[in-house]
Design an enzyme around this catalytic site. Structure first.
Site, PDB file in Angstrom:
ATOM      1  CG  ASP A  48      35.801  42.510  39.282  1.00 34.42           C
ATOM      2  OD1 ASP A  48      34.625  42.915  39.329  1.00 34.42           O
ATOM      3  OD2 ASP A  48      36.748  43.200  38.868  1.00 34.42           O
ATOM      4  CB  VAL A  95      51.302  23.849  37.577  1.00 36.99           C
ATOM      5  CG1 VAL A  95      49.927  23.522  37.030  1.00 36.99           C
ATOM      6  CG2 VAL A  95      51.198  24.812  38.751  1.00 36.99           C
ATOM      7  CD  GLU A  96      50.919  20.915  44.681  1.00 37.21           C
ATOM      8  OE1 GLU A  96      49.971  20.313  45.185  1.00 37.21           O
ATOM      9  OE2 GLU A  96      51.187  22.118  44.927  1.00 37.21           O
ATOM     10  CB  SER A  97      46.425  21.159  42.256  1.00 34.68           C
ATOM     11  OG  SER A  97      46.416  20.300  43.358  1.00 34.68           O
ATOM     12  CG  HIS A 110      36.796  40.907  34.175  1.00 32.31           C
ATOM     13  ND1 HIS A 110      37.116  41.207  35.478  1.00 32.31           N
ATOM     14  CD2 HIS A 110      35.448  41.100  34.079  1.00 32.31           C
ATOM     15  CE1 HIS A 110      36.025  41.558  36.130  1.00 32.31           C
ATOM     16  NE2 HIS A 110      35.009  41.511  35.305  1.00 32.31           N
ATOM     17  CD  GLU A 111      38.422  42.739  29.245  1.00 35.43           C
ATOM     18  OE1 GLU A 111      38.766  43.108  30.397  1.00 35.43           O
ATOM     19  OE2 GLU A 111      37.412  43.174  28.663  1.00 35.43           O
ATOM     20  CB  CYS A 171      37.233  46.964  39.726  1.00 35.11           C
ATOM     21  SG  CYS A 171      37.134  48.198  38.403  1.00 35.11           S
TER      22      CYS A 171
END
Ligand code: CA
Ligand code: CA
Ligand code: CA
Ligand code: CA
Ligand code: CA
Ligand code: CA
Ligand code: CA
Ligand code: CA
Ligand code: CA
Ligand code: CA
Ligand code: CA
Ligand code: CA
Ligand code: CA
Ligand code: CA
Ligand code: CA
Ligand code: CA
Lengths: 165, 165, 165, 165, 165, 165, 165, 165, 165, 165
Positions: free
Chosen positions: A63, A78-80, A97-98, A56
């Protein structure tokens, strides 16, 4: 025996690599791509990421979230494992979060230039309330621009049941 | 007592066959079809395949997935035991998740020339992230071409809950 | 005390009948109807039938399914006990899964001349794969013809989770 | 920062190792151990292994299971990556379900000499029936010998709900 | 590659056999066994059988159940395909639910002479009420005689939630 | 074809009977029994009854419950259709939840003289609180007397999750 | 028509009462009882109370819980509407979770003098952690004193799955 | 209005405190206690902690778990916000899963000197296998010493269903 | 303290009324309304009614259902306690499932003149089949007329899983 | 380390504040906002609020609900701790369920002037019926006005399963 030859795996350095370095703070430079071998037909790839954690920005407390990242590839994907390391880099980073879901989406757009992408975060509650931000994007000038808008307009009409337990 | 006569079962050799041969590597030649007895109305057939396994092309480690294959038949339909043997042939074959679902779809298009088909793979996680690729196809010049696009545009707006346990 | 008088129950002979005869093989003649008392507004009726069983036409081994039958009545409606007896008549009858759902739909169209009908079968797996065929129909020359097509085009975009246990 | 020093990690060679070799057939020699740092109090460790696969010894067709392995360590403990490689070695090996769980248990007893161990396999169905074998063991001459018997006597009085879907 | 040699598969004739005969009525003679290779330690084997169906002895209407059969083998073990064929033989046979589970248990005792066995049937409702009979047995003169009694005394203290849907 | 002959069905008059009379108020006289064909081994029979309804003795408002009735038969067993009619007789009868389960248990003891019986009612909430009474009984002078006490002493240590939705 | 006469409802004043007063703070005096009509056999009554709320004694913020209250009545039983009003009285009252369940248990012991009682609170999380206190009691000098201890000793060996969502 | 006075809240400094400091590494000194007001009867308190995260001591990659901590208080009880901060201190600390649960249990024993305590960790999978260690403790010289052993002996006989999704 | 004044509660007589009369047969006259305070924006109100019961018009046996009633209010709204009493009036009334939902919808249209309404009944099975009728209505001459048709056309494309248990 | 600087946190006073005041009655003035840093792309934010409680305006008895609040921000966004305090202010406030959701939506519109917002309340039952009101809003003159209408027209076509337990 393997459907991908060495050339087709070009650009992938983290997968299967022993000496993985885990970044200390936000590190978009860790992201890597490989080539899309099926460019002739649009298709979806979804990443389920239930082990996301950040801090936070006001209180410093941790969080936790499950992230769902879905995209339609253009030329590169994208490679994982590199995605894992990138998401790990939020571990000691503070943001609302947003903001997190928007930042992640923008970094992946910059990386892959996908036709479409969306990021949905489902965070655990603080003070009895949990927050689930969702953002998406369709490439300008393609049919995915309109699809992005339609998906946003029809987003989440059946919220999942939540009881904080 | 049986609704299918011998002629209508023509081309089915694996079903009920004792001496089944299990292929060592990718074997699209195992796929068999039978005739569609209801060509006058379009309808869906879905295969639920929770026992799919392949290998990682870079590390050789095994991957696991549930595949959902849905199609609208044209004149011929894939027989399910031959489909089982075909999927089995990925057991010792290496390919990325995103490639597997595209290859399977293309093989089934070549086999059956269906009006519509889609393949959705839901893999188990590696490094805390799981990958779910989805591709689909509608026959060019039919109304299913547009339907395929619409289904892709509206794909998976409610990702299933995932917690890696 | 009862909302249906004797005349409105005309044609119903199996319901509450003690000496029920269970047919030995496929018996569409067992189906009975009663009158629709609400013809002024279209509405849906769904039958959930988790106790369906038939035989494999090649091997003779038993198959099991849950059937979901939904329709919009026109003038007459199928009575549920006669439907039970009709479905029972597949118990010693051999047919492919894909054929069963089409046959059942056609028999019910012939019986009731409904505005709309659909039949979805969800069978248990054989060799690790389960099959779920789905067919539907809208009465020609009514708005339900187009609805039938739209429902087929949007069918099952969220396959239920299956793990064969 | 780390609670285990180099000495306490002695014997662990697969974890974090890049050049992992995946065995072709049954390979108990891949199992590795590390030292138990809490020998003064008995405690349980459980491994959840939903990605187990072997072959049928008569037909050669693949079998799938979730294995639950629980044990009480004595002096040494099995390292989980080496356990993964060991379980992988059944991938091209044929044995009955009932034999697999007994063999795995015996190999782990030989490796770790644990105070207690149990192995529960939950396989997917063949022909509509699934098989769940369970075996356990308590070290002779310790109180765990009697506990093993009591756990067997009270095993699985509430079978999980199964519908093959 | 296979853990069972030909001798150890002795007595198994149905598994992998193409010309399977499905019996018309109650047929305990179809049951087959194979040898227990782990007689030195008692262990459990459970069969999950969600595809059981029989007839009502008074009305002739079909009944459906999931059967859970658990046993501790002595010298021989029931082969699962022969068990499937035996259970199939109740398809056109009439008996009360309570009788079916007792008959099945007694046939398996006669076949295998197991140390312990239990059979639990969970039937679908008729008239809003479903019936779940459970019987068990421990070999006289062994410790399993007392265990059988204890398991019966502690049976099903947490009935599963049922709402007939 | 049927495992019960006419003599063994003696006393069963409601099952398959067309002219069923539904009682207006509490009617224990509707209960019927048939003979236990397996008296040599104790076993359990459970009835799941999710369609129970009665009235509040003070306010007259309807109450709803799922009843779970489990018993170990002695010489005679309650027939399930007669049980349905008996439970129906509470439909217009007023009593507290705690009284209903005790009355039902006592009526079934009087009817069957079972070795053991228990009745668990799970009612829907009024004013935000739901009530789940449970009573049981073991025949005096048999081992089931002590078992009844032990089952009561260990009753419901894991209450099911309830959220009134 | 009603199984309880006026005398047997003696002491019940809140049930069906229109002018219900909702207390402002902790109000044990609201609790009422009625007579136990089945004193000859011990039995359980459980109250599921998912609508409990109190305040934090340090911060004043509201807390929420589901309470499970189970008891074995002696001569008198708590009436459920009065229980509702009593629990309501914690709405504006501050106490730790651990204190609430102990206080409620003690008030109910004082009220009913039951043979046995237990109270389990399952609270929603604060700061990512939820707290579930459990207390119980058996009447001194009865067999329920030992049962209470045994139930405490065997409490909650299978914690429910919790993910804060 | 509040059931705890100032004296009874003695020792609680973190709860409701604005300037919370989040520790950088393992910090058992953050743990705080308050007094147990109900010492006359033993009771349980459980903490559900689904937001636990630590690091792998060999590879540095993050691990995630849900911890279940249950204890029977003696004179003092751990305050939940201080527990949160203590668990947070593992965020950048490396240890094996099996070590984490043992260390946490020992720190809480040292802090509270409880009559009984147990810690169960359920971690997310790595390489397809997840690990669930469980340890417990009963105070020497009390009846809880034997209870601890009995709970360990009866631990987790019904492993939760896991499919890594 | 209350957001509704006396005038705004006009017409509500059953809510909080002690002397509630429960009707003997179908009683639409019990329905009451209150005024809609938010007429400027259309919104939905749904009633979940899992305690509905009626009688079969041919056999007299009780039927059970969960009803879901959703509507968009115009000027007046149905009060929920009066709705409860109205639904209670079907308790001793006989009608087919398909008729019940149509009758309830028509009575509520007559009462409230809503912009939109729908009624979905989900009944328990008889003879292994359950019936779920659904009807809806949009006010003529408003945009809700077309919405009603669209909702009917898109009704229930994902039937809930049903297994009669 | 933090993605938000002090300026970007402007207007946030409750988050992390120790001396939180909990309001006695309806208190919209507690709501606070912060600036939207991603105004260039529309996105959704959802609040899951399972701890909402208010009072019945006629009887004074407490009501409980889970609220789902979703919105598309314009320039400012509601801060979640201030939202918590605002929702808390209904704790001692009386209003009908249908009024609460409308009031909350209007207060948030006034606060944030969002592009879109919706509020869905799912209350616990009273008298066996639960009520779920839903309202929404799209900013006049933007495309969200039409989206709001479309979302209302397509609202809740799959009501969640409810059984009041
Ligand atoms: Ca939940
Ligand atoms: Ca999960
Ligand atoms: Ca599953
Ligand atoms: Ca399943
Ligand atoms: Ca299932
Ligand atoms: Ca249910
Ligand atoms: Ca719930
Ligand atoms: Ca529920
Ligand atoms: Ca979860
Ligand atoms: Ca949850
Ligand atoms: Ca699963
Ligand atoms: Ca899972
Ligand atoms: Ca099921
Ligand atoms: Ca079900
Ligand atoms: Ca059910
Ligand atoms: Ca339910």
């Amino acid at each position: 025996m393997s459907g991908r030859n060495t050339e087709e795996l070009n650009g992938v350095t983290q997968l299967g690599n022993q000496g993985t370095r885990y970044p200390d703070d936000y590190a978009p430079e860790m992201l890597e791509t490989f080539i899309n071998k099926h460019p002739e037909n649009d298709y979806f790839v979804k990443f389920n990421c239930p082990e996301f954690t950040s801090l936070c920005p006001m209180t410093g407390q941790p969080d936790f979230a499950t992230l769902y990242i879905s995209y339609v590839p253009s030329e590169r994907m994208v490679e994982s494992k590199s995605l894992k390391l990138y998401l790990f880099s939020f571990r000691n980073h503070g943001d609302f979060h947003e903001d997190c879901v928007n930042i992640i989406m923008k970094d992946l757009i910059r990386l892959m230039d996908p036709k479409y992408i969306e990021v949905w975060g489902k965070f655990t509650p603080r003070g009895g309330i949990s927050i689930d931000p969702y953002c998406n994007y369709g490439k300008k000038g393609t049919r995915w621009e309109e699809i992005a808008f339609n998906r946003l307009a029809g987003h989440d009409m059946y919220p999942e049941k939540v009881d904080n337990r």
